[in-house]
Design a protein around this motif. Structure first.
Motif, PDB file in Angstrom:
ATOM      1  N   UNK A  37     -35.718 132.907  -8.663  1.00  0.00           N
ATOM      2  CA  UNK A  37     -36.247 132.497  -7.375  1.00  0.00           C
ATOM      3  C   UNK A  37     -36.657 131.037  -7.390  1.00  0.00           C
ATOM      4  N   UNK A  38     -37.180 130.598  -6.279  1.00  0.00           N
ATOM      5  CA  UNK A  38     -37.620 129.209  -6.157  1.00  0.00           C
ATOM      6  C   UNK A  38     -39.102 129.152  -6.501  1.00  0.00           C
ATOM      7  N   UNK A  39     -39.415 128.357  -7.529  1.00  0.00           N
ATOM      8  CA  UNK A  39     -40.797 128.174  -7.977  1.00  0.00           C
ATOM      9  C   UNK A  39     -40.998 126.700  -8.284  1.00  0.00           C
ATOM     10  N   UNK A  40     -42.155 126.165  -7.953  1.00  0.00           N
ATOM     11  CA  UNK A  40     -42.416 124.761  -8.227  1.00  0.00           C
ATOM     12  C   UNK A  40     -43.907 124.481  -8.144  1.00  0.00           C
ATOM     13  N   UNK A  41     -44.280 123.326  -8.683  1.00  0.00           N
ATOM     14  CA  UNK A  41     -45.613 122.760  -8.490  1.00  0.00           C
ATOM     15  C   UNK A  41     -45.381 121.338  -8.010  1.00  0.00           C
ATOM     16  N   UNK A  42     -46.193 120.849  -7.082  1.00  0.00           N
ATOM     17  CA  UNK A  42     -45.983 119.496  -6.561  1.00  0.00           C
ATOM     18  C   UNK A  42     -47.303 118.888  -6.113  1.00  0.00           C
ATOM     19  N   UNK A  43     -47.296 117.576  -5.994  1.00  0.00           N
ATOM     20  CA  UNK A  43     -48.452 116.821  -5.542  1.00  0.00           C
ATOM     21  C   UNK A  43     -47.940 115.501  -4.974  1.00  0.00           C
ATOM     22  N   UNK A  44     -48.394 115.124  -3.804  1.00  0.00           N
ATOM     23  CA  UNK A  44     -48.004 113.839  -3.227  1.00  0.00           C
ATOM     24  C   UNK A  44     -48.824 112.735  -3.882  1.00  0.00           C
ATOM     25  N   UNK A  45     -48.144 111.693  -4.371  1.00  0.00           N
ATOM     26  CA  UNK A  45     -48.806 110.573  -5.042  1.00  0.00           C
ATOM     27  C   UNK A  45     -48.220 109.257  -4.547  1.00  0.00           C
ATOM     28  N   UNK A  46     -48.972 108.193  -4.713  1.00  0.00           N
ATOM     29  CA  UNK A  46     -48.512 106.852  -4.329  1.00  0.00           C
ATOM     30  C   UNK A  46     -48.551 105.952  -5.572  1.00  0.00           C
ATOM     31  N   UNK A  47     -47.454 105.214  -5.811  1.00  0.00           N
ATOM     32  CA  UNK A  47     -47.394 104.433  -7.052  1.00  0.00           C
ATOM     33  C   UNK A  47     -47.920 103.002  -6.911  1.00  0.00           C
ATOM     34  N   UNK A  48     -48.289 102.464  -8.061  1.00  0.00           N
ATOM     35  CA  UNK A  48     -48.339 101.015  -8.234  1.00  0.00           C
ATOM     36  C   UNK A  48     -47.223 100.718  -9.222  1.00  0.00           C
TER      37      UNK A  48
END
Length: 169
Positions: free
Chosen positions: A3-14
């Protein structure tokens, strides 16, 4: 597990641009750049240049690990080596917090034959230059340890649960 499994987090780079000079060992050099700029989590978005030699591994079949694969013994190619492209992930080891760099690259030998794989931690001295762009994520924590499901060393996003698309956590 399927199945579809994931972990994610929105981040902004320098963004950090750097150059490794001749004789510098590739991954220790990257770690020094990270130390200088306070990078604990990031991504290598661009990497190119040349190496005097390259040491790398690639997955091979395995009947013991849960993933049914493992990395074989390191292969060393003597240079000159043209590093065509490299990308990676930067985080820390779960036990001890030591900086970890997971780096893959495509490269050609002196006959122009293409190779690629997972670059090992030492034994990759720069020939002329390595130009590198690192996207640093100050609001992200990545911890690398042996994954229970695969028996492979993997990064996990600290504090982020695995999402199961079927709605089960």
């Amino acid at each position: 597990m399927e199945g579809i499994r994931y972990a994610s987090l929105e981040v902004r780079p320098r963004r950090i641009f750097a150059r490794l000079l001749p004789g510098t060992d590739l991954i220790p050099g990257i770690k020094n750049i990270c130390d200088k700029h306070g990078i604990k989590a990031g991504a290598i978005s661009t990497m190119l240049g040349s190496l005097r030699q390259v040491r790398f591994v690639w997955p091979i079949p395995d009947t013991v690990n849960k993933s049914r694969l493992k990395y074989g013994a390191p292969k060393t190619l003597d240079g000159p080596i043209e590093l065509v492209s490299g990308t990676g992930v930067i985080g820390t080891m779960k036990d001890g917090g030591e900086l970890a760099v997971h780096l893959h690259a495509s490269f050609s030998d002196s006959t122009s034959k293409m190779w690629g794989g997972h670059i090992v931690d030492e034994g990759n001295p720069v020939a002329v230059t390595i130009e590198i762009v690192i996207d640093a994520y100050d609001d992200l924590s990545l911890a690398r340890n042996v994954d229970d499901e695969t028996d492979m060393p993997l990064f996990n996003i600290v504090g982020q649960p695995v999402i199961h698309v079927d709605g089960k956590a």
